[in-house]
Motif scaffolding. Structure first.
Motif, short mmCIF file in Angstrom:
data_model
loop_
_atom_site.label_atom_id
_atom_site.label_comp_id
_atom_site.label_asym_id
_atom_site.label_seq_id
_atom_site.Cartn_x
_atom_site.Cartn_y
_atom_site.Cartn_z
N SER A 56 0.84 -1.20 0.00
CA SER A 56 0.00 0.00 0.00
C SER A 56 0.87 1.25 0.00
N TYR A 57 0.48 2.21 -0.81
CA TYR A 57 1.18 3.51 -0.85
C TYR A 57 0.19 4.59 -0.43
N VAL A 58 0.62 5.43 0.50
CA VAL A 58 -0.23 6.50 1.00
C VAL A 58 0.53 7.82 0.93
N ASN A 59 -0.15 8.85 0.45
CA ASN A 59 0.39 10.20 0.46
C ASN A 59 -0.53 11.07 1.29
N THR A 60 0.05 11.85 2.20
CA THR A 60 -0.75 12.73 3.04
C THR A 60 -0.11 14.10 3.12
N GLU A 61 -0.92 15.14 3.19
CA GLU A 61 -0.43 16.51 3.25
C GLU A 61 -1.10 17.23 4.40
N VAL A 97 4.71 3.74 2.74
CA VAL A 97 4.52 2.46 2.05
C VAL A 97 4.42 1.37 3.11
N VAL A 98 3.38 0.54 3.01
CA VAL A 98 3.18 -0.56 3.96
C VAL A 98 3.13 -1.87 3.18
N GLY A 115 -3.03 -14.86 10.46
CA GLY A 115 -2.00 -13.99 11.00
C GLY A 115 -1.49 -13.04 9.93
N ASN A 116 -1.16 -11.81 10.32
CA ASN A 116 -0.67 -10.80 9.38
C ASN A 116 0.50 -10.04 9.98
N THR A 117 1.45 -9.69 9.13
CA THR A 117 2.54 -8.81 9.57
C THR A 117 2.69 -7.66 8.59
N ASN A 118 3.02 -6.48 9.10
CA ASN A 118 3.15 -5.27 8.28
C ASN A 118 4.52 -4.64 8.47
N TYR A 119 5.14 -4.24 7.37
CA TYR A 119 6.42 -3.53 7.41
C TYR A 119 6.20 -2.13 6.85
N SER A 294 -4.45 10.05 0.25
CA SER A 294 -4.89 9.15 -0.81
C SER A 294 -4.08 7.87 -0.69
N GLU A 295 -4.68 6.73 -1.05
CA GLU A 295 -4.05 5.43 -0.83
C GLU A 295 -4.24 4.55 -2.05
N LEU A 296 -3.16 3.94 -2.51
CA LEU A 296 -3.19 2.97 -3.60
C LEU A 296 -2.72 1.63 -3.05
N LYS A 297 -3.37 0.54 -3.46
CA LYS A 297 -3.03 -0.77 -2.92
C LYS A 297 -3.03 -1.81 -4.04
N LEU A 298 -1.99 -2.65 -4.05
CA LEU A 298 -1.88 -3.74 -4.99
C LEU A 298 -1.68 -5.02 -4.20
N GLY A 299 -2.49 -6.04 -4.48
CA GLY A 299 -2.43 -7.26 -3.68
C GLY A 299 -2.48 -8.52 -4.51
N LEU A 300 -2.04 -9.62 -3.89
CA LEU A 300 -2.05 -10.93 -4.52
C LEU A 300 -2.44 -11.96 -3.47
#
Length: 304
Positions: A56-61, A97-98, A115-119, A294-300
């Motif tokens: 996931s990509y996030v941009n914040t202002e 970026v997560v 179970g989930n892990t986030n970096y 705004s957030e963009l996410k690509l998953g598999l």
């Protein structure tokens, strides 16, 4: 008739400049075309193991003395990563970026464990009268364990799925904590071929942490997410909806660090079932009110 309808939808999308500009990432995947991604993430066949991964990509202002509430990055259908912020006396812009990796196992026909892990990678840029400042950091954000159970299957009445999870490990404000956050919620959905209507409600409760000798507590939050999914065919599905988030203020030694924060998001997507066991998805999520993000996410996802 369906082909004509799909062509009309595509023509309408192409006329909308905003949707067209992000159409390459506005997707949610389905291994089964009759279920939206948010529900597919909650279901696993008995004895099957499912790999879930995303980036996931996030941009914040932010500018001038704006809130100290965290930035909430959605990493699954039911959970968020809370990225801490501080009160700003400057103009700032952040890229976040997560990366998420998770495993889900079907214990029975109705019960899953997961179970989930986030970096987390983060880049902050700030500017004020004294000049500009850049900061970068990255770390393992959290690791969670959970269980979900189907109380009612879709039939005469809508389906009902409940879930409970906890953050076994979390790193926030450069400090580690264990078992300090719990999430409980439910998803209900109704399939009316080729459309699926769904609603997810989530409540996250945070316990107090000791940070540098201070008692710190992240704000609890409540989230509602109504959505609609359209199965274009047996491989492709389109989805869209809104999210409403009500987050309490973080506190330190019992003192509030900001006001209670409410915000509204809109999201849209498309998913593609590559094979019977593999699905590719991407989505876009943006603020309709509140903090500018705004957030963009690509998953598999892959079923073993």
């Amino acid at each position: 008739m369906r082909i004509i309808l799909i062509n009309e939808i595509i023509e309408l999308i192409m006329k909308n400049k905003f949707v067209n500009s992000v159409s390459w990432v506005t997707c949610t995947s389905l291994a089964h075309a009759d279920l939206p991604l948010s529900l597919e993430e909650l279901l696993t066949d008995k004895g099957k193991l499912k790999l879930e991964s995303s980036i996931s990509y996030v941009n914040t202002e932010r500018s001038q003395m704006q809130f100290a509430n965290p930035i909430y990055v959605q990493t699954s259908a039911t959970n968020f990563v809370a990225v801490p912020t501080a009160i700003n006396e400057t103009d700032s812009n952040s890229d976040i970026v997560v990366g998420t990796v998770g495993l889900r196992y079907g214990l029975t026909d109705k019960t899953d464990i997961y179970g989930n892990t986030n970096y987390l990678w983060r880049s902050d840029r700030q500017f004020n009268d004294s000049g500009s400042l850049k900061k970068r950091n990255n770390n393992l954000s959290d690791f969670s364990l959970g269980v979900s159970h189907t109380f009612m299957q879709d039939g005469k009445n809508p389906a009902l799925i409940g879930f409970l999870e906890t953050l076994v490990y979390e790193k926030s404000q450069d400090k580690k904590s264990f078992g300090k956050s719990w999430v409980v919620g439910a998803t209900t959905y109704k399939a009316i071929d080729p459309v699926v209507l769904s609603l997810t409600a989530t409540y996250r409760h945070n316990l107090k942490k000791n940070i540098d000798g201070n008692s710190y507590k992240s704000g609890n939050y409540f989230m509602l997410n109504p959505s609609i999914s359209f199965a274009a065919n047996d491989k492709i599905s389109l989805t869209g909806g809104v999210q409403w988030l009500n987050a309490q203020a973080d506190t330190q030694n019992g003192k509030k660090l900001s006001a209670r924060n409410t915000s509204t998001y809109a999201h849209a997507g498309i998913g593609y079932g590559i094979t019977k066991d593999t699905a590719l998805n991407a989505s876009v999520r943006w603020k309709a009110s509140g903090q500018s993000t705004s957030e963009l996410k690509l998953g598999l996802t892959y079923n073993f």
